[in-house]
Design a protein around this motif. Structure first.
Motif, short mmCIF file in Angstrom:
data_model
loop_
_atom_site.label_atom_id
_atom_site.label_comp_id
_atom_site.label_asym_id
_atom_site.label_seq_id
_atom_site.Cartn_x
_atom_site.Cartn_y
_atom_site.Cartn_z
N SER A 1 -57.14 -45.44 -39.34
CA SER A 1 -56.10 -44.86 -38.79
C SER A 1 -56.06 -43.15 -39.06
O SER A 1 -56.96 -42.77 -39.87
CB SER A 1 -54.96 -45.58 -39.67
N ARG A 2 -55.13 -42.63 -38.59
CA ARG A 2 -55.07 -41.16 -38.80
C ARG A 2 -54.66 -40.82 -40.27
O ARG A 2 -53.99 -41.31 -40.77
CB ARG A 2 -53.85 -40.69 -38.02
N PRO A 3 -55.63 -40.20 -40.97
CA PRO A 3 -55.54 -39.83 -42.42
C PRO A 3 -54.17 -39.07 -42.74
O PRO A 3 -53.80 -38.26 -41.96
CB PRO A 3 -56.72 -39.15 -42.36
N GLU A 4 -53.92 -39.21 -43.61
CA GLU A 4 -52.45 -38.66 -44.02
C GLU A 4 -52.90 -37.75 -45.16
O GLU A 4 -52.15 -37.00 -45.65
CB GLU A 4 -51.31 -39.62 -44.66
N PHE A 5 -54.14 -37.23 -45.58
CA PHE A 5 -54.39 -36.39 -46.57
C PHE A 5 -56.00 -35.89 -46.11
O PHE A 5 -56.59 -36.35 -45.49
CB PHE A 5 -54.70 -36.94 -48.01
N GLY A 6 -56.10 -34.67 -46.60
CA GLY A 6 -57.20 -33.83 -46.16
C GLY A 6 -58.13 -33.95 -47.64
O GLY A 6 -58.01 -33.83 -48.69
N VAL A 7 -59.67 -34.11 -47.30
CA VAL A 7 -60.50 -34.04 -48.50
C VAL A 7 -61.62 -33.30 -48.43
O VAL A 7 -62.12 -33.16 -47.14
CB VAL A 7 -61.15 -35.24 -48.56
N MET A 8 -62.12 -32.25 -49.25
CA MET A 8 -62.82 -31.32 -49.29
C MET A 8 -64.20 -31.83 -50.45
O MET A 8 -64.01 -31.98 -51.57
CB MET A 8 -62.73 -29.93 -49.53
N PHE A 9 -65.10 -32.36 -49.76
CA PHE A 9 -66.33 -32.73 -50.77
C PHE A 9 -66.91 -31.66 -51.29
O PHE A 9 -67.03 -30.77 -50.64
CB PHE A 9 -67.22 -33.80 -49.96
N GLN A 10 -67.87 -32.02 -52.61
CA GLN A 10 -68.41 -30.93 -53.27
C GLN A 10 -69.49 -30.16 -52.73
O GLN A 10 -69.39 -29.03 -52.60
CB GLN A 10 -69.16 -31.74 -54.45
N SER A 11 -70.13 -31.03 -51.43
CA SER A 11 -70.99 -30.26 -50.93
C SER A 11 -70.39 -29.59 -49.49
O SER A 11 -71.09 -29.01 -48.77
CB SER A 11 -72.20 -31.22 -50.33
N GLY A 12 -69.35 -30.06 -49.52
CA GLY A 12 -68.71 -29.58 -47.95
C GLY A 12 -68.56 -30.78 -47.00
O GLY A 12 -67.53 -30.87 -46.29
N ALA A 13 -69.68 -31.30 -46.92
CA ALA A 13 -70.11 -32.51 -46.08
C ALA A 13 -69.64 -32.30 -44.61
O ALA A 13 -69.09 -33.09 -43.97
CB ALA A 13 -69.19 -33.78 -46.50
N LEU A 14 -69.78 -31.17 -44.26
CA LEU A 14 -69.54 -30.64 -42.59
C LEU A 14 -70.74 -31.53 -41.65
O LEU A 14 -71.75 -31.76 -42.44
CB LEU A 14 -69.88 -29.37 -42.33
N LEU A 15 -70.21 -31.88 -40.69
CA LEU A 15 -71.55 -32.64 -39.96
C LEU A 15 -72.46 -31.72 -39.46
O LEU A 15 -72.18 -30.88 -38.62
CB LEU A 15 -70.68 -33.45 -38.71
N GLY A 16 -73.75 -32.15 -39.83
CA GLY A 16 -74.74 -31.03 -39.66
C GLY A 16 -74.98 -30.99 -38.01
O GLY A 16 -75.72 -29.84 -37.81
N SER A 17 -74.83 -31.89 -37.27
CA SER A 17 -75.19 -31.74 -35.84
C SER A 17 -74.19 -31.05 -35.02
O SER A 17 -74.55 -30.78 -33.96
CB SER A 17 -75.40 -33.17 -35.40
N LEU B 1 -55.24 -31.35 -39.72
CA LEU B 1 -54.30 -32.34 -39.14
C LEU B 1 -52.94 -32.18 -39.97
O LEU B 1 -52.09 -33.07 -39.89
CB LEU B 1 -54.58 -33.77 -39.31
N GLU B 2 -52.95 -31.04 -40.55
CA GLU B 2 -51.65 -30.82 -41.28
C GLU B 2 -51.23 -31.87 -42.46
O GLU B 2 -49.94 -32.03 -42.48
CB GLU B 2 -50.48 -30.38 -40.57
N PRO B 3 -52.09 -31.96 -43.23
CA PRO B 3 -51.70 -33.10 -44.44
C PRO B 3 -50.91 -32.58 -45.36
O PRO B 3 -50.82 -31.35 -45.59
CB PRO B 3 -53.15 -33.39 -45.08
N SER B 4 -50.09 -33.17 -46.15
CA SER B 4 -49.34 -32.70 -47.09
C SER B 4 -49.94 -32.71 -48.32
O SER B 4 -49.63 -32.20 -49.55
CB SER B 4 -47.85 -33.48 -47.22
N LEU B 5 -51.50 -33.37 -48.71
CA LEU B 5 -52.01 -33.38 -49.55
C LEU B 5 -53.46 -33.13 -49.37
O LEU B 5 -54.22 -33.60 -48.51
CB LEU B 5 -51.82 -35.19 -50.05
N LEU B 6 -53.99 -32.45 -50.44
CA LEU B 6 -55.44 -31.90 -50.21
C LEU B 6 -56.13 -32.43 -51.62
O LEU B 6 -55.65 -32.51 -52.70
CB LEU B 6 -55.71 -30.59 -50.16
#
Lengths: 257, 374
Positions: free
Chosen positions: A74-90, A152-157
């Motif tokens: 489902s649509r996430p209600e919060f945003g997450v930044m991982f330690q490595s960034g975890a951007l999709l490399g492709s 997605l404009e979350p209220s929680l990061l």
């Protein structure tokens, strides 16, 4: 401020390994909350449980209006930044940001691009839209990951060690960005860190985990804990010194007969 | 003149090992021999101190040996301390914990046989549970895709088809041509004895279309694409990209697994048909060059021997093979833990598991087709 997250009686671990036992704490809405502690005490693991990637051995995590149980469906209600960034490399940085917008909104492509550029400008990466993550520096990756977490404009990061591995200037800029997002948008930020300068400059409150006792050994405002905590482990952490003195006095010389 | 001298001084109430000068790591072997010899005679309740009052310098490695000797004495019931250290030497002693109480050595308890068997059994059961869970999730995601086709990551299908299909054409053609060639050679040696040269066309045609074409093509695709899927998804797992996808509300099953599976299901039958064609061509080359057959004669015999069902059964197999390759590779990729080493381990494991799966499915099909008389 009202309560946004309530954690009760949480026990974390796997098989016979327990990392944290019977932990309880609350996070106020609109605050910057830091989970801190030494290496290996379970900070990042606790974050994984908070965002629902793993299920605790016991205890509850209640995030008001947010559920981690349906993670991936489902649509996430919060945003997450991982330690490595975890951007999709492709994918390019822009595509990384656009992914959630095309997935979860009905916005036309043009509007998606506008939002992506605005978010990238917000984190100072307006020129990186067409770059691949591998072309970015460590600090740029982290900023791009924050932009993606906010798309997605979350209220929680949730941020996992945002300053780790960055030079002092990049670290300072990232702290300033987090603080300005918190103040301007009212975002609640839950952050894992052991960077003292970062903690003092942006945290409203914190909890400190301890590896040996597998528990929360301190909670409150970082400066208050630094200045008035009676616990030697807390005091040592905040004042950058070892719990035991580094060098013992020399032994007395034995007198030869 | 050595930089350091050591001597056992027994003039004191208790013997003292005196160390003088500068002790460097080059002298560590000599030091270790001398200290061990001095320590050998020390019995329980005796005392042997290390007098380092005239030791000007000491490095870490040498101190580690001295500290280990002191600890050995303590554990044997004797006592020993460093005495008279100057400030610099004392720092090194403290650094190597030569001034703290010696604790008992932790005994490592060997794991029992039953313990090891139990753990291995549990690991296999857990792996099985994960595999079945994965297939269940894949089925669930596929059903959701049927209900809501918009939710699929269609954009990934075409590039994956190109990578797994179009890019694999040269190697698939080459391998299948050689397989047809080798089979015709081996068959020709036997058939020539009976003057049945023309039946090489039957042998090659039926073997390639029913069995070897689909299997060899699947094995090539397993080596190319199966390993690539496992490594790619495994790398994404260890670099937290899969977790990031999940927190963005995008399940890895429909974003990564289903597009790859769909691409392979579409592409492998096409590669199999190409493989069938060049395999027969390989047989034809041998037939014409070594068995004095004509091109027309060879092809007519092939068409007579091969029925449409023979080709179709190979295509059905290839669809199942595609599912085996894609699902096992993705499952192994998503189960990756432990960094770069884990990626390598899972990639190897995926190739072995896929090869086993392919042979198993092939055997089941062969028995089934035989049973139904097809």
């Amino acid at each position: 401020m009202s309560r946004l997250i309530k954690v009760s009686g949480l026990t974390l671990g796997w098989d016979e390994t327990v990392l944290l036992q019977d932990a309880s704490f609350e996070v106020e809405r609109g605050s910057v909350f830091v989970i801190l502690g030494g290496s290996g005490c379970g900070k990042s693991t606790l974050l994984r449980y908070l965002i629902g990637l793993d299920q605790p051995m016991s205890g509850t995590i209640a995030i008001e209006g947010v559920s981690g149980e349906q993670l991936g469906f489902s649509r996430p209600e919060f945003g997450v930044m991982f330690q490595s960034g975890a951007l999709l490399g492709s994918m390019t940085v822009g595509a990384n940001l656009a992914l959630q917008l095309t997935e979860w909104t009905q916005l036309p492509a043009e509007a998606v691009n506008v939002i992506v550029r605005a978010k990238l400008r917000l984190v100072g990466l307006q020129d990186a839209e067409d770059k691949l993550p591998s072309e970015l520096s460590g600090g740029m990756k982290k900023r791009a990951a924050i932009a993606r977490a906010m798309v997605l404009e979350p209220s929680l990061l949730f941020l996992d060690e945002p300053s780790a591995g960055l030079d002092p200037v990049s670290s300072f800029e990232l702290d300033a960005l987090i603080r300005s997002l918190n103040q301007a948008l009212g975002l609640t930020v839950v952050m894992v860190s052991h960077e003292l300068e970062s903690i003092f400059s942006i945290a409203d409150s914190c909890i400190m985990l301890d590896k040996a006792s597998k528990s929360i050994i301190a909670r409150g405002a970082p400066r208050t804990l630094r200045d008035s905590s009676a616990d030697p482990r807390v005091s040592a952490f905040f004042n950058r010194r070892a719990v035991a003195p580094p060098v013992a006095p020399p032994l007395p010389l034995e007198v030869k007969p | 003149m050595p930089d350091v001298t050591y001597a056992l001084n027994r003039l004191h109430s208790a013997p003292v090992l005196e160390l003088k000068g500068k002790l460097t790591f080059d002298q560590a072997p000599g030091l270790w021999t001398a200290v061990s010899a001095s320590l050998a005679g020390v019995t329980r309740a005796e005392r042997l101190d290390f007098d380092v009052s005239q030791l000007e310098e000491v490095d870490g490695g040498s101190m580690a040996l001295l500290v280990a000797s002191r600890a050995d004495l303590h554990r044997r019931g004797a006592s020993s301390e460093f005495i008279g250290a100057n400030a610099q030497v004392q720092k090194v002693i403290h650094l190597y914990r030569g001034d703290v109480k010696v604790g008992a050595l932790r005994k490592r308890r060997a794991r029992g046989v039953l313990d090891q068997i139990g753990n291995a059994t549990m690991a296999i059961l857990q792996e099985g549970q994960q595999v079945f869970g994965f297939f269940g999730q894949a089925l669930f995601a596929a059903l959701k895709l049927v209900v809501n086709p918009r939710s699929a990551n269609w954009g990934e299908v075409a590039p994956t088809m190109e990578k797994t299909g179009a890019d694999a054409v040269p190697i698939v053609l080459l391998i299948n041509f050689l397989v047809g060639l080798v089979m015709a050679f081996q068959g020709a040696v036997q058939l020539k004895q009976f003057g049945a040269n023309i039946y090489v066309a039957d042998l090659v045609g039926l073997s390639i279309t029913r069995e070897l074409g689909p299997l060899m093509t699947a094995i090539i695709v397993c080596g190319r694409s199966g390993a690539a899927f496992a490594a790619e998804i495994g790398s994404m797992k260890v670099s937290e990209e899969i977790d990031a996808l999940r927190t963005m509300g995008i399940g890895p099953m429909r974003f990564l697994v289903l597009p790859r599976t769909l691409a392979l299901v579409l592409v492998l039958p096409m590669l199999t048909l190409l493989g069938d064609a060049v395999g027969i061509l390989g047989g034809l080359v041998v037939g014409v060059l070594t068995l004095d057959l004509t091109i027309t004669g060879y092809l007519q015999e092939s068409f007579k021997a091969i029925e449409l069902w023979d080709i179709f059964s190979g295509v059905i197999k290839s669809v199942l093979f595609a599912l085996v390759i894609a699902l096992i590779a993705c499952q192994q990729g998503l189960s990756t833990t432990g960094g770069a080493e884990g990626v390598g381990r899972r990639t190897t494991s995926s190739v072995v598991s896929i090869l086993f799966g392919l042979i198993l499915v092939d055997a089941c099909f062969t028995v089934f087709f035989h049973w139904v008389g097809a």
